[in-house]
Design a protein around this motif. Sequence first.
Motif, PDB file in Angstrom:
ATOM      1  N   SER A 160      15.926   2.367   1.809  1.00 22.42           N
ATOM      2  CA  SER A 160      14.699   1.857   2.407  1.00 22.42           C
ATOM      3  C   SER A 160      14.493   0.385   2.067  1.00 22.42           C
ATOM      4  CB  SER A 160      13.502   2.672   1.907  1.00 22.42           C
ATOM      5  OG  SER A 160      12.329   2.343   2.617  1.00 22.42           O
ATOM      6  N   TYR A 213      13.752  10.050   0.306  1.00 21.03           N
ATOM      7  CA  TYR A 213      13.179   9.808   1.626  1.00 21.03           C
ATOM      8  C   TYR A 213      11.668   9.606   1.566  1.00 21.03           C
ATOM      9  CZ  TYR A 213      12.332  10.301   6.647  1.00 21.03           C
ATOM     10  OH  TYR A 213      11.952  10.070   7.952  1.00 21.03           O
ATOM     11  N   ASN A 214      10.996  10.449   0.797  1.00 27.44           N
ATOM     12  CA  ASN A 214       9.542  10.369   0.699  1.00 27.44           C
ATOM     13  C   ASN A 214       9.064   9.433  -0.404  1.00 27.44           C
ATOM     14  OD1 ASN A 214       8.918  12.171   2.852  1.00 27.44           O
ATOM     15  ND2 ASN A 214       9.510  13.882   1.528  1.00 27.44           N
ATOM     16  N   GLY A 215      10.001   8.739  -1.013  1.00 27.59           N
ATOM     17  CA  GLY A 215       9.650   7.768  -2.036  1.00 27.59           C
ATOM     18  C   GLY A 215       9.596   8.363  -3.431  1.00 27.59           C
ATOM     19  N   GLY A 216       9.610   7.469  -4.409  1.00 27.62           N
ATOM     20  CA  GLY A 216       9.534   7.894  -5.800  1.00 27.62           C
ATOM     21  C   GLY A 216      10.647   7.301  -6.642  1.00 27.62           C
ATOM     22  N   VAL A 249      12.900  -2.773   0.354  1.00 32.89           N
ATOM     23  CA  VAL A 249      12.273  -2.933  -0.965  1.00 32.89           C
ATOM     24  C   VAL A 249      11.753  -4.360  -1.174  1.00 32.89           C
ATOM     25  CG1 VAL A 249      13.523  -1.059  -2.102  1.00 32.89           C
ATOM     26  CG2 VAL A 249      14.554  -3.337  -1.991  1.00 32.89           C
ATOM     27  N   GLN A 290       7.139   4.886   5.771  1.00 32.35           N
ATOM     28  CA  GLN A 290       6.126   3.886   5.469  1.00 32.35           C
ATOM     29  C   GLN A 290       6.667   2.471   5.661  1.00 32.35           C
ATOM     30  OE1 GLN A 290       3.788   3.966   1.608  1.00 32.35           O
ATOM     31  NE2 GLN A 290       5.007   2.132   1.244  1.00 32.35           N
ATOM     32  N   GLN A 291       7.888   2.233   5.197  1.00 33.32           N
ATOM     33  CA  GLN A 291       8.501   0.921   5.334  1.00 33.32           C
ATOM     34  C   GLN A 291       8.930   0.653   6.776  1.00 33.32           C
ATOM     35  OE1 GLN A 291       7.164  -0.111   2.662  1.00 33.32           O
ATOM     36  NE2 GLN A 291       8.930  -1.267   1.905  1.00 33.32           N
ATOM     37  N   PHE A 345      12.711   2.559  -8.103  1.00 31.73           N
ATOM     38  CA  PHE A 345      11.639   3.150  -7.304  1.00 31.73           C
ATOM     39  C   PHE A 345      11.933   2.917  -5.826  1.00 31.73           C
ATOM     40  CE2 PHE A 345       7.680   3.084  -4.930  1.00 31.73           C
ATOM     41  CZ  PHE A 345       7.118   4.294  -5.305  1.00 31.73           C
ATOM     42  N   HIS A 346      11.905   3.991  -5.053  1.00 26.34           N
ATOM     43  CA  HIS A 346      12.195   3.912  -3.620  1.00 26.34           C
ATOM     44  C   HIS A 346      10.912   4.104  -2.820  1.00 26.34           C
ATOM     45  CE1 HIS A 346      16.584   4.118  -4.227  1.00 26.34           C
ATOM     46  NE2 HIS A 346      16.274   4.904  -5.246  1.00 26.34           N
ATOM     47  N   PRO A 347      10.518   3.115  -2.014  1.00 23.00           N
ATOM     48  CA  PRO A 347       9.359   3.295  -1.140  1.00 23.00           C
ATOM     49  C   PRO A 347       9.670   4.340  -0.069  1.00 23.00           C
ATOM     50  CG  PRO A 347       9.964   0.969  -1.338  1.00 23.00           C
ATOM     51  CD  PRO A 347      11.097   1.771  -1.894  1.00 23.00           C
ATOM     52  N   PRO A 348       8.667   5.052   0.432  1.00 22.45           N
ATOM     53  CA  PRO A 348       8.913   6.038   1.495  1.00 22.45           C
ATOM     54  C   PRO A 348       9.537   5.385   2.724  1.00 22.45           C
ATOM     55  CG  PRO A 348       6.714   6.318   0.552  1.00 22.45           C
ATOM     56  CD  PRO A 348       7.253   5.041  -0.003  1.00 22.45           C
TER      57      PRO A 348
END
Length: 290
Positions: A150, A177-180, A152, A199-200, A193-196
Amino acid sequence: MLLLILASVVNMHFGGLDRSYIVHVPPGAATSRPVIINFHGGGSNAEAQQKYTQMDSLADREHFIVVYPNGTGRGKFLVWNAGTCCGAAPAKRVDDVGFIRAVIADLGKRVAIDRSRIFATGLSNGAMMSYRMAAEAPDLVAAIAPVSGSMVLVDFHPTLPVPVMHFHSVDDPRALYNGGLGPPFPMTLTRVFHPPVEQQLAKWIAHNGCPSTPTIEKRLAGGGNTATKLVYAPCKSGAPVVLWKMSGSGHVWPGKDAIPAARLLGKPTHLIDANEEIWTFFKGVAPRVH
């Protein structure tokens, strides 16, 4: 002009660092050809990305050039400064956008390229880097196709619309996929940390003037995997956004077999071939006018 034949390793100095890239030039007449920049993932390198994605055979058939640049780091474990990820590259503020501009300038001195059709793709940290190129160098890249990574970026202010085709599995065990917070990099305690994803992607949908609700263009299923093609179009800018949303597969390049790190990355999928989908998408976008 020096014509590069098939695959060549090019060394160069940029930003006070020794850098390099691999370039694959299809055989045949030295006409101006499109270029796909194919970024490796974090902890990988250009040679590994070339072997894994196997894009050279498609390049020979469709007559485009593939560039596999190397990030920075130790030995063959290299990373990109894609924003907040990954490794030491962001901390050291490595100018990877400037490096890619220098790569294209250098390539243009060696072989005939179509500067209106320069594209970017990549895996994981490389996917993130393709997003950074679209946001910060939209004059250079005509479209991007990130795979399993995603965006960043802290600041998102692209000056031009850029067509985007994103590939991602909801079951990706590393780039969530859903972030975290993702799992540690192998043999380290480093976590990212991966943003959803959606959302991006919504930032590009809004920026390109696309409808917020997609059209489901294709649904595929088999072997415990699914792949759904969601198309956000028509867009006011003419730059569509496409999401290949998958399940059952992992942190992989669709269409390619499992690699030695498969136990960490999850299952492959052959429902779609990312190379074919990417090139079909790139062929359909308008050339970048300079």
